[in-house]
Structures are given as C-alpha cells and as structure tokens.
Design an enzyme around this catalytic site. Structure first.
Site, short mmCIF file in Angstrom:
data_model
loop_
_atom_site.label_atom_id
_atom_site.label_comp_id
_atom_site.label_asym_id
_atom_site.label_seq_id
_atom_site.Cartn_x
_atom_site.Cartn_y
_atom_site.Cartn_z
N CYS A 81 33.35 -2.63 30.20
CA CYS A 81 32.85 -1.57 29.32
C CYS A 81 33.80 -0.36 29.31
O CYS A 81 34.87 -0.45 28.73
CB CYS A 81 31.42 -1.22 29.71
SG CYS A 81 30.50 -0.50 28.35
N HIS A 175 28.36 -5.69 30.91
CA HIS A 175 28.18 -5.42 32.35
C HIS A 175 27.53 -6.60 33.05
O HIS A 175 26.29 -6.60 33.19
CB HIS A 175 27.24 -4.23 32.53
CG HIS A 175 27.77 -2.93 32.04
ND1 HIS A 175 28.62 -2.15 32.78
CD2 HIS A 175 27.54 -2.27 30.91
CE1 HIS A 175 28.89 -1.05 32.10
NE2 HIS A 175 28.26 -1.10 30.96
N GLU A 177 27.77 -6.98 36.15
CA GLU A 177 27.40 -6.40 37.46
C GLU A 177 26.04 -5.71 37.43
O GLU A 177 25.41 -5.56 38.47
CB GLU A 177 28.49 -5.42 37.92
CG GLU A 177 28.56 -4.07 37.21
CD GLU A 177 29.18 -4.13 35.81
OE1 GLU A 177 29.57 -5.22 35.37
OE2 GLU A 177 29.26 -3.06 35.17
N1 GLN Z 1 30.39 4.55 25.94
C1 GLN Z 1 31.07 4.52 27.21
C2 GLN Z 1 32.51 5.02 27.10
O1 GLN Z 1 32.96 5.42 26.09
C3 GLN Z 1 31.08 3.15 27.81
C4 GLN Z 1 29.69 2.74 28.21
C5 GLN Z 1 29.61 1.91 29.44
O2 GLN Z 1 30.56 1.78 30.22
N2 GLN Z 1 28.44 1.38 29.68
O3 GLN Z 1 33.18 5.05 28.08
#
Ligand code: GLN
Length: 193
Positions: A81, A175, A177
């Site tokens: 992410c 994710h 995790e």
């Molecule tokens: N929206 C977040 C970002 O721009 C990422 C979201 C996440 O890691 N769950 O970093």
C-alpha cells in the site's frame, strides 16, 4: 543461506502487523529506523500507512537517500500500500514535495478508489502463490501503468493492477498483514537468495 534478516521500515504505519507476520516465518525480524539498522538486513519491508508521512520522516531521519541507494543496489524490498507508493517511479496525487524511493517502473495513483469504495476485502490470486489469498484494501493505490521491466503479479477482477514486481522489488496495493495472511511475505522471503 543462514537465517534471513528482514527489516521493517519503522517510521510510520502498520509496522507491528508486518513484524507479527514475519515472526511466524523463517527469518529474523528487526525494526529499521537508523542507517546502521538498514545496513544490517538482507531484505526490507515498507509497510502500509501514509506514504506522505513515510516520505517526510525518511528525510528527517536521514534515510531517504540511503534507502533509495540500497534499493538501486539490489536490496530485496517489499512494499504494501503506502510501501508500494514509495517503490514506484511516479506518484499520481502525491502530496507536494513527496518523492518515491523508486525500484519499480510503475505509475501509482494514491487513494484511487474514492470515498464509497475506499476500503474492502477480497480474495485474490498472486503470481507465485498456488492459492487465492485474502487481502484488505484501505485507501489503496492503483498501479496505473507499468514499464516493460515490471511484471504484473496481481489484478482485481476488473483487470486493474494491484501487484507488481521488478528485479529485487515487489509491491502490492493491499494489506495481507492486516488479515493475518502470510503467503505474500513467504513469497518475498523465497525471492531472497
Ligand atoms: N492512502 C495512503 C497513502 O497515500 C495509503 C493507504 C495505506 O497504506 N493503507 O500513503
């Protein structure tokens, strides 16, 4: 190879969840907040969280350039992410001044799912894993395009790209995790010599 030393970048984000998953696997785990810690690992995990904050803190902790360099030199790295965002070559909707570490030739769009659908869970196939894995998407990015050296390893049912790998770097929009899914971390460990 002796026990692999895996570091989790511990500036911000779901560090604890990554550490917990890695502790169930065959490796030794540490949190990385310093240059010395960065230099003592065989692989780096960049967690989910807020990529703009991870970027800013990496500059403040003097880790931005060192992390960029170790990735360019071939350190195995896995981002989820926000971690994927930091591994991209170009960020769409970046906060002003935010720069990625790089590693994967991919354009990644932050917060690509909008408000209504910004968090959801789904089972997905990931190339290299022989069963569908459970994945949580939380204000997730989409991989808008990939360069010729990058390999797509996961897509949503509608075809949008949510996982990619290139050489020593692997990044996913979701994710595993957060839902206790260890298979992608295992895949990462297998990729380390
Ligand atoms: N929206 C977040 C970002 O721009 C990422 C979201 C996440 O890691 N769950 O970093």
């Amino acid at each position: 190879m002796s026990t692999k030393r895996i570091g989790v970048l511990a500036l911000q984000g779901d560090v604890r969840e990554h550490v917990a998953i890695l502790e169930t696997l065959d490796c030794s785990v540490s949190e990385v907040k310093t240059l010395a810690a960065l230099q003592a690992i065989d692989g780096l995990v960049i967690p989910g969280g807020e990529s703009t904050t991870i970027y800013k803190l990496s500059e403040i902790f003097g880790l931005y350039q060192p992390i960029k360099d170790v990735i360019a030199e071939g350190l195995p790295v896995f981002g989820t992410c926000a971690g994927l965002i930091m591994l991209s070559s170009e960020i769409v909707n970046s906060a002003s001044g935010q720069k990625p570490f790089g590693g994967i030739d991919a354009v990644v769009e932050r917060n690509a799912f909008g408000n209504q659908n910004d968090s959801f869970e789904i089972d997905l196939n990931v190339k290299g894993i022989d069963h569908p894995i459970h994945a949580a998407f939380i204000r997730a990015p989409i991989i808008a395009s990939v360069g010729p050296a990058a390999e797509v390893i996961a897509t949503l049912p509608d075809g949008r790209i949510v996982g990619v790998r290139q050489g020593n770097a692997m990044g996913i929009s979701f994710h595993p995790e957060m839902v206790g899914e260890a298979a992608v971390h295992e895949l990462f460990l297998r990729s380390i010599g």
